[in-house]
Design a protein around this motif. Sequence first.
Motif, short mmCIF file in Angstrom:
data_model
loop_
_atom_site.label_atom_id
_atom_site.label_comp_id
_atom_site.label_asym_id
_atom_site.label_seq_id
_atom_site.Cartn_x
_atom_site.Cartn_y
_atom_site.Cartn_z
N ALA A 177 30.27 -28.84 -5.42
CA ALA A 177 29.30 -29.85 -4.99
C ALA A 177 29.12 -30.96 -6.02
CB ALA A 177 27.96 -29.18 -4.68
N THR A 178 29.67 -30.79 -7.22
CA THR A 178 29.56 -31.85 -8.23
C THR A 178 30.75 -32.80 -8.18
OG1 THR A 178 30.77 -30.68 -9.97
CG2 THR A 178 28.41 -30.21 -9.78
N ALA A 179 31.61 -32.62 -7.19
CA ALA A 179 32.84 -33.43 -7.11
C ALA A 179 32.51 -34.91 -7.26
CB ALA A 179 33.56 -33.16 -5.80
N GLY A 180 33.28 -35.59 -8.08
CA GLY A 180 33.08 -37.02 -8.26
C GLY A 180 32.16 -37.38 -9.41
N GLN A 181 31.38 -36.41 -9.90
CA GLN A 181 30.49 -36.70 -11.03
C GLN A 181 31.23 -36.56 -12.36
OE1 GLN A 181 26.84 -34.42 -10.89
NE2 GLN A 181 26.86 -34.44 -8.66
N GLY A 182 30.90 -37.42 -13.30
CA GLY A 182 31.50 -37.33 -14.63
C GLY A 182 32.84 -38.03 -14.70
N ARG A 183 33.38 -38.10 -15.92
CA ARG A 183 34.63 -38.80 -16.16
C ARG A 183 35.60 -37.94 -16.96
NH1 ARG A 183 35.21 -44.34 -16.88
NH2 ARG A 183 36.24 -43.78 -18.82
#
Lengths: 303, 303, 303, 303
Positions: free
Chosen positions: D16-22
């Motif tokens: 569910a955290t997909a796309g967050q952070g680099r």
Amino acid sequence: MDYRRLLDAAAAAALATAGQGRVADYIPALAAADPEAFGMAVATVDGELYGVGDWERPFSIQSVSKLFSLALALAHGGDALWRGVGREPSGNPFNSLVQLETEHGIPRNPFINAGALVVTDRLQSLTGDASGAVREFLRRESGNPLLDTDPVVAASEAEHGHRNAALAHFIASHGNLENPVETVLDHYYAHCAIAASCRDLVLAGSFLARYGVRTDGTRLMSRSEAKRVNAVLLTCGTYDAAGDFAFRVGLPGKSGVGGGILAILPGRAAVCAWGPRLDQAGNSVAAVTALDTLTTLSGCSIF
Amino acid sequence: MDYRRLLDAAAAAALATAGQGRVADYIPALAAADPEAFGMAVATVDGELYGVGDWERPFSIQSVSKLFSLALALAHGGDALWRGVGREPSGNPFNSLVQLETEHGIPRNPFINAGALVVTDRLQSLTGDASGAVREFLRRESGNPLLDTDPVVAASEAEHGHRNAALAHFIASHGNLENPVETVLDHYYAHCAIAASCRDLVLAGSFLARYGVRTDGTRLMSRSEAKRVNAVLLTCGTYDAAGDFAFRVGLPGKSGVGGGILAILPGRAAVCAWGPRLDQAGNSVAAVTALDTLTTLSGCSIF
Amino acid sequence: MDYRRLLDAAAAAALATAGQGRVADYIPALAAADPEAFGMAVATVDGELYGVGDWERPFSIQSVSKLFSLALALAHGGDALWRGVGREPSGNPFNSLVQLETEHGIPRNPFINAGALVVTDRLQSLTGDASGAVREFLRRESGNPLLDTDPVVAASEAEHGHRNAALAHFIASHGNLENPVETVLDHYYAHCAIAASCRDLVLAGSFLARYGVRTDGTRLMSRSEAKRVNAVLLTCGTYDAAGDFAFRVGLPGKSGVGGGILAILPGRAAVCAWGPRLDQAGNSVAAVTALDTLTTLSGCSIF
Amino acid sequence: MDYRRLLDAAAAAALATAGQGRVADYIPALAAADPEAFGMAVATVDGELYGVGDWERPFSIQSVSKLFSLALALAHGGDALWRGVGREPSGNPFNSLVQLETEHGIPRNPFINAGALVVTDRLQSLTGDASGAVREFLRRESGNPLLDTDPVVAASEAEHGHRNAALAHFIASHGNLENPVETVLDHYYAHCAIAASCRDLVLAGSFLARYGVRTDGTRLMSRSEAKRVNAVLLTCGTYDAAGDFAFRVGLPGKSGVGGGILAILPGRAAVCAWGPRLDQAGNSVAAVTALDTLTTLSGCSIF
């Protein structure tokens, strides 16, 4: 666990540190403490109580009070507190302004002086009487109605409190105080100047060993919240020596320059040791030694 | 030197900076300044006086007052001042607490806020009325009996002065204030809130161009002492941009967030330029440009 | 000005400092300097040359070389240099990494070690031989074809140069070096390790007293540029004691840990004093005293 | 404990955290990681092994290797290590030079880059092959003979390693390296560039869950020493977010910029989660979320 035997061994080890360290002397009222006093107490989650040495003798709890002001601010106001104060170790002496300036008036954690001022401010907003709230909590949990602020100590702190006043004004200049600087300082000094014994403190702190449940069985905070307070205690509770305290003792704990340290064995007990002589980081030499001995012999550190 | 022609050229260059920079807005009283105002004046050591633009319009002198409090503290108390404040550039924004903490409550120089508080404290000890001493000096030298502190500005500074209060308490915690924190802050705000014009300031500052001699021919300080004040102005007088100001303008000078800069051509003249818009370092864009133009055209920098 | 008499008085004052301060000992080659040596020389803009004591004895010029690398980098490359290095006083010991980290690899000024590495790097890009360019300039201006880098000192600097290597790598990590770290360090050590006398240095530095004109009458840089170099010397040329040097001596100057200080009386003369014992800031006790005496007696400081 | 169910729930939360952070991009080899990869594994003290997602896919372990170099340096050399490196949280970004300068070349703890360089240096002295020792330990514990350093990553680290070179030279300038800077850097890059999977890491890290006992039943270090390593992991293992990680997850753990986090449930299991996207502190968003979920659902944090 044979707490009686552990306390005796811990007291013996503490006794062997006699003469090491220096009594806090930044205010006369603290400098007058008996340097060779030592006491230690345990309160288990089942209601057993053990003590050794001067365990019923009151001392100035100082920064140990910050554990209670934090718990009460969280219990009354919840996670909103964390908008005004962080929970990272400071990596700097406990009264440093440097980090506060770099980080725009948000103190690193609730246990450095700057952070405790913010916590006191929020508790004042939530209760209308921050120091009274801490005092009442301690009285009720310890069953000691005589427990009180030492007015001489509080007045002396205020008189010598230019550095705390500087911190408070600096935080206020960043808009991070809700109450007047003078009010926040008064309540801060008042809860730090509470006199209590090891006995009083283990009873009052045992809610953290019971994961949030008070001595009367009612809940102060959720299990999860209590565990999180323990985490902050471990990483930030012993000034700039939190890493070393975790390494040697391995328990969440909060120390004060009065020489007391209140530590938590989660799910088991609260432990408090007291001796006025402090090491360079401001933690009691005797109390650290006693707690180190207790966890080494029992193997009951959290790690 | 044809000061009339130089002032016209400097004013033209300053005019071309219209719209650049931002008026100080940390207190409402300063934020109300006319952003496009500009004035400039010269007072020669021979008593000639020149002006252009709004050179007779009073503005809040703010930190320019620190030049006068320093000079008066030295004139009254001599080198003892340097035991409580240094004379090295700070290399940090002007209101920083960081360096103060590292250096044990001895501010780096008399022109950062911390140092100016120490200077005000010593001037208070020496005269019993620090802000009155500054005001009287300015009145006498300028011949302007109406020159005074703007009470609205002073009150506004006090109201928004948590950071200066923090500095003062921090210095006091190191034992480097002789008077109560409140007294020092009151006099500090009072002399910073003086309203004066470019005309007033060049007359009042011309004693430094005359190597210590007042407008009435009497001596305020020795030739050597006046040269040393000029040296401190050059290395520390324009906040964290002293190096750049020396590089571009090449004159000793003191700036204020009200937009004024008072500069000295030793042996020749005092010059003051004023424009409320400030650059990032807190110096007036128009005033720096005007002074840069004046020294470039005349070749009269000190280097 | 009677330079002969001034030099005698300055030498007498310097002599009276015998025994004060400590010879730099971070590398053996410097530690071997004669602690009681003292020399001083003046070269006027009209070509007169005066000397006293050991004024023709070569010493390790160390950071005095940074004045020449800066001047040559500006003469060859112009203001582009200022994109990679600032011109503000550092307010920190001369080899500090702290400020460099805070300010993203742009050193505060060309005279702290970090800044001098950037200057050396740019001079290397401009000339293909940074240390050779400095050496040739010194030889030509001084008329001393034997003036050279001391290879023992250069090798010793490299061997003990972990801190400078750290600085260079750190600057490189911010993308602020154009040449390989090793190349920059080699040329930096090579120009710092030049051995020259007070006589050599006043001749080589006299272009700044002549506002940019070399000894042969040709121009190295514009009048304006020469004045700006003088401004940087005044605010940044004597490590963390630039404010105090301006206050006491009142001349632009550059010091080195070899004990030399080259100072400029703009429009009049270059002066160099040398004595190996250093004060806590790294400046020669004897040389500062001698220069202080010269400006006090002559009244010829720039302020 | 139903680890299978816990892993599924943790993986769902991580997803569910997909796309967050680099993804870390300071070297090309790391930037090429699949941003949506996620794996998690558990190895219990009884030898059970569980995995979910990409738990057998190798990734660059980066700073997770510092856990192993520390354990091996302690196992081979004992407490002498603590003379050259502290064990306090740094309170500063992980590659900071500031604190190192203030504290005279003794890094704050073994997990900031500076401290890991000192640990690598000591392990090199003790074994003659620091990176080989780490690699061999990981191979033997994981039973994966193909586990190895990725030479492309190691070379890329070295090429972009000016900041680590600066750290190493700076430590060397304080006399706190026993081996040449180049040797230390080579071995440091080599062990950080090891590629391993969650499966490999939980097996290799399980000795800490077994209080010092390797997978083959032999003892690497004493029970007390293992607990102390866990304490250092908790207070210092997740860069400048150690306090927050203790607060949210409540387990000792070590993270790397490759996106892996290896955590310990003392007496129970080792857990490793991996996802390449990082939060601002440099910890994997997916891995922190997965571990938070695991301890929240199981209630098995150490507090």
